[in-house]
Design a protein around this motif. Sequence first.
Motif, mmCIF file in Angstrom:
data_model
loop_
_atom_site.group_PDB
_atom_site.id
_atom_site.type_symbol
_atom_site.label_atom_id
_atom_site.label_comp_id
_atom_site.label_asym_id
_atom_site.label_seq_id
_atom_site.Cartn_x
_atom_site.Cartn_y
_atom_site.Cartn_z
ATOM 1 N N GLY A 1 -44.438 -32.582 31.028
ATOM 2 C CA GLY A 1 -43.366 -31.947 31.769
ATOM 3 C C GLY A 1 -41.992 -32.181 31.169
ATOM 4 N N TYR B 1 -44.073 -30.306 26.936
ATOM 5 C CA TYR B 1 -43.823 -29.711 28.247
ATOM 6 C C TYR B 1 -45.110 -29.619 29.059
ATOM 7 C CZ TYR B 1 -42.996 -26.197 31.822
ATOM 8 O OH TYR B 1 -42.946 -25.532 33.010
ATOM 9 N N TYR C 1 -44.377 -27.013 22.289
ATOM 10 C CA TYR C 1 -44.615 -26.822 23.724
ATOM 11 C C TYR C 1 -45.522 -27.887 24.336
ATOM 12 C CZ TYR C 1 -42.611 -22.333 22.504
ATOM 13 O OH TYR C 1 -41.781 -21.375 22.027
ATOM 14 N N SER D 1 -38.873 -31.224 29.190
ATOM 15 C CA SER D 1 -38.332 -29.890 28.936
ATOM 16 C C SER D 1 -38.271 -29.610 27.431
ATOM 17 C CB SER D 1 -36.935 -29.768 29.540
ATOM 18 O OG SER D 1 -36.070 -30.693 28.910
ATOM 19 N N ILE D 2 -38.500 -28.338 27.102
ATOM 20 C CA ILE D 2 -38.544 -27.939 25.710
ATOM 21 C C ILE D 2 -37.146 -28.030 25.110
ATOM 22 C CG2 ILE D 2 -39.010 -25.974 24.183
ATOM 23 C CD1 ILE D 2 -40.966 -25.115 26.615
ATOM 24 N N SER D 3 -37.037 -28.714 23.972
ATOM 25 C CA SER D 3 -35.708 -28.924 23.399
ATOM 26 C C SER D 3 -35.098 -27.587 22.993
ATOM 27 C CB SER D 3 -35.796 -29.858 22.189
ATOM 28 O OG SER D 3 -36.456 -29.198 21.141
ATOM 29 N N ARG D 4 -33.808 -27.495 23.192
ATOM 30 C CA ARG D 4 -33.150 -26.220 22.903
ATOM 31 C C ARG D 4 -32.990 -26.033 21.411
ATOM 32 N NH1 ARG D 4 -28.013 -25.172 26.269
ATOM 33 N NH2 ARG D 4 -28.092 -23.368 24.876
#
Lengths: 250, 215
Positions: B78, B74, B71, B80-83
């Motif tokens: 900023g 992020y 996290y 985005s958190i990897s899926r």
Amino acid sequence: MNVLRIQNAEKHFGDLQVLRDISLTVDHGEVVSIIGPSGSGKSTLLRCATFLETLDGGEIDYMGEAAVRTEDGKVVYAKDLNAFRRQFGLVFQNFNLFPHYTVLKNLMDAPVTVLKRPKAEVRGECMELLRKMGLEDKADAYPCQLSGGQQQRVSIVRALAMKPQILFFDEPTSALDPELTGEVLKVIKQLAEEKMTMVIVTHEMAFARAVSDRVIFMDGGVIVEQGKPEDVFGDTQQERTRQFLRNYQQ
Amino acid sequence: MDLLTMIAKMSEGLGRTCAIFFLTLLFSLPLGMIVALLRMSKSKVVSGVVRFIISVLRGTPLMLQLLAVTYGPYYLFGISISRNKLIPVVIAFAINYAAYFAEIYRGGIESIPVGQYEAAQVLGFTKAQTFLRIVLPQVVKRILPSVTNEIITLVKDTSIAFTVSYQEMFTIGKQIANSQTSFLPFVVAGVFYFAFNAIVDFVMGKAEKAMDYYK
């Protein structure tokens, strides 16, 4: 020709001066023993000659080629020191065999890897050397399976397998009990008879007397006395040498 | 939900558990060697910095490091958190374990007698040859028991991935436990880890035995 020539060697460990202006030449086929009390600098001299320690001053030549020079008070080592390392072999007090290699691999590894010589040829030579030492049945054994005396004989063969011009021994029997000392000394004696050039640091006075062409007595980082063994031992000139030798004549 | 369904559902996560395990080893074992060599660098700055990094990695919880890696980007940038959570999980695990392996390697390397280096040097081996041919094989033998310890810990540590909801075996087990209000999934998980480590034990025992030919 001089195999080894050391000129004005100086070495300090911090404030302690261990070698003071030592000069020494060793001729082809000559056997030189260095005796003296602990801390006299004899092992340090050997370690400097084999580049395990760096000199603080002086010169070293092998076969007439400059390995170490001092220029304007600065010690300069030759660029390709490995070329000089091929000229000598060193037998350690604690053998320092490679424990993960068999005896034969211990012998063959450096000639094959460092000298890039053909494996089959090296193997033949090493087996021949082992036969000479009566160790041919130990070729596939690991060092931990050998007695101390056998390990030291293997380490002598390891040095010989590189076909050095000169062989150094740093107290080769000090880690052995008296029973095993004899078999190692016998091998060195045999090499002396074959006119192998050798410098032997030893505490075995009777052996030094029997095997050497020249005996050097060192103390306090200087060569106190040197000469034929019968002179150094029989007609000692220096009081310090006499004092030292007295401890061995009981 | 009966026991068999439970086991079947949790088994689906075993592949991910194994992925964490093997990928962590794949990256951390070599990375640890690089870290160990840097730690032993003659440069005081390099060895000092590496020493500090190792002490942070060993001195803070792996769970915290995992949260930071997952996290942190992020909150800080900023991004985005990897899926695919496997990536941050493996990064965090590999770095953390590399720190432990580095210290094990260093202990092993420093335990090799100086006489081995001196003998190799006099025989004309280069520094690289000395390390690869003479030192490293002896180090491997000496450190194997400690490495086995770390690997066993890693098997159990894979469960920490539940903190970032990566769907490995333990995460699924925890979800079942919550929805079914049952303790049984944890028992199943315990059996899985124990069986996994029995295999690790067996394999590493074989490896140790294979190196028993010299002292």
